[in-house]
Design an enzyme around this catalytic site. Sequence first.
Site, short mmCIF file in Angstrom:
data_model
loop_
_atom_site.label_atom_id
_atom_site.label_comp_id
_atom_site.label_asym_id
_atom_site.label_seq_id
_atom_site.Cartn_x
_atom_site.Cartn_y
_atom_site.Cartn_z
N LYS A 1 -36.74 19.58 2.23
CA LYS A 1 -36.65 21.01 1.93
C LYS A 1 -35.78 21.28 0.70
O LYS A 1 -36.15 22.05 -0.16
CB LYS A 1 -36.01 21.79 3.09
CG LYS A 1 -36.81 21.89 4.33
CD LYS A 1 -36.15 22.86 5.33
CE LYS A 1 -34.71 22.51 5.70
NZ LYS A 1 -34.57 21.24 6.43
N ARG B 1 -28.94 16.43 15.07
CA ARG B 1 -29.51 17.49 14.24
C ARG B 1 -31.01 17.63 14.49
O ARG B 1 -31.55 18.73 14.49
CB ARG B 1 -29.23 17.20 12.76
CG ARG B 1 -27.75 17.43 12.43
CD ARG B 1 -27.35 16.83 11.10
NE ARG B 1 -28.11 17.38 10.01
CZ ARG B 1 -28.36 16.74 8.88
NH1 ARG B 1 -27.89 15.52 8.69
NH2 ARG B 1 -29.05 17.31 7.93
P1 AMP Z 1 -28.27 21.66 6.03
O1 AMP Z 1 -27.67 21.32 4.71
O2 AMP Z 1 -29.30 22.77 5.93
O3 AMP Z 1 -28.79 20.45 6.78
O4 AMP Z 1 -27.09 22.28 6.92
C1 AMP Z 1 -25.96 21.50 7.26
C2 AMP Z 1 -25.27 22.07 8.48
O5 AMP Z 1 -24.80 23.39 8.20
C3 AMP Z 1 -26.15 22.22 9.70
O6 AMP Z 1 -26.27 21.02 10.44
C4 AMP Z 1 -25.42 23.31 10.47
O7 AMP Z 1 -24.25 22.80 11.09
C5 AMP Z 1 -24.94 24.22 9.34
N1 AMP Z 1 -25.95 25.27 9.02
C6 AMP Z 1 -26.66 25.41 7.87
N2 AMP Z 1 -27.48 26.47 7.93
C7 AMP Z 1 -27.30 27.01 9.16
C8 AMP Z 1 -27.87 28.12 9.84
N3 AMP Z 1 -28.82 28.87 9.27
N4 AMP Z 1 -27.43 28.37 11.10
C9 AMP Z 1 -26.48 27.62 11.70
N5 AMP Z 1 -25.91 26.55 11.12
C10 AMP Z 1 -26.30 26.25 9.85
#
Ligand code: AMP
Length: 209
Positions: free
Chosen positions: A16, A168
């Site tokens: 993504k 995750r």
């Molecule tokens: P990502 O970089 O999108 O994988 O996000 C890393 C981490 O940030 C996730 O594993 C969550 O702990 C937190 N996070 C990011 N976006 C969200 C969201 N929309 N809602 C809740 N937690 C989020």
Amino acid sequence: MNAGRYVFLGPPGAGKGTQADLVADKLGIPHIATGDMLRDEVARGTDLGRQARAIMEAGDLVPDELVIAMLARRLEDADGFILDGFPRTEPQALALDDLLRDRPLDRVVSLDVPDEEIVRRISGRRVCPNGHVYRIPDHPPRNDMVCDVDGLPVEQRPDDREEVVRNRLAVYRRNTEPLIEFYRQRGLLAEVSGVGTIDEIQHRILDVL
Ligand code: AMP
């Protein structure tokens, strides 16, 4: 000027972030990644960052109200955008509807990648402190382990360790995957295979936007 409003859905490691970066550049709209915004809050040691840090390191979700408030501020001055990593829960999807009101989403792209491919990809993922994403061996930085864009060292994210990745993925299946149906029912969903070269996937996405 294209001011489309798009959401990219998909499991961790679906690509993504990489695709959102490329497509946002191409369309001239911002790539808004809540994970990057939260990592920035953690790095700056803000109140929000202190609340989010341990949750993120465990691979769990930061509470809806915190993420929604953060995103609401960011969307105030954004007309078109690609949202990456938001919404992740149904309450977030409903809050996004409210935030956008008279300027609804144009398309939701769901990137589909099998689990075994996800684990392989995440173990090769490297990021710079500003969130530019590389993948070893298929998409390494040009110079050994420094970011092509800003020259900063690229590293493995703490939550890209295997046991955290498993959590995750489970969180994604439980909380986020139901949004595929949510957006399908609204006629917004485009499902795209996330398997192939970065270019191939980019073209598939551009075709459905
Ligand atoms: P990502 O970089 O999108 O994988 O996000 C890393 C981490 O940030 C996730 O594993 C969550 O702990 C937190 N996070 C990011 N976006 C969200 C969201 N929309 N809602 C809740 N937690 C989020």
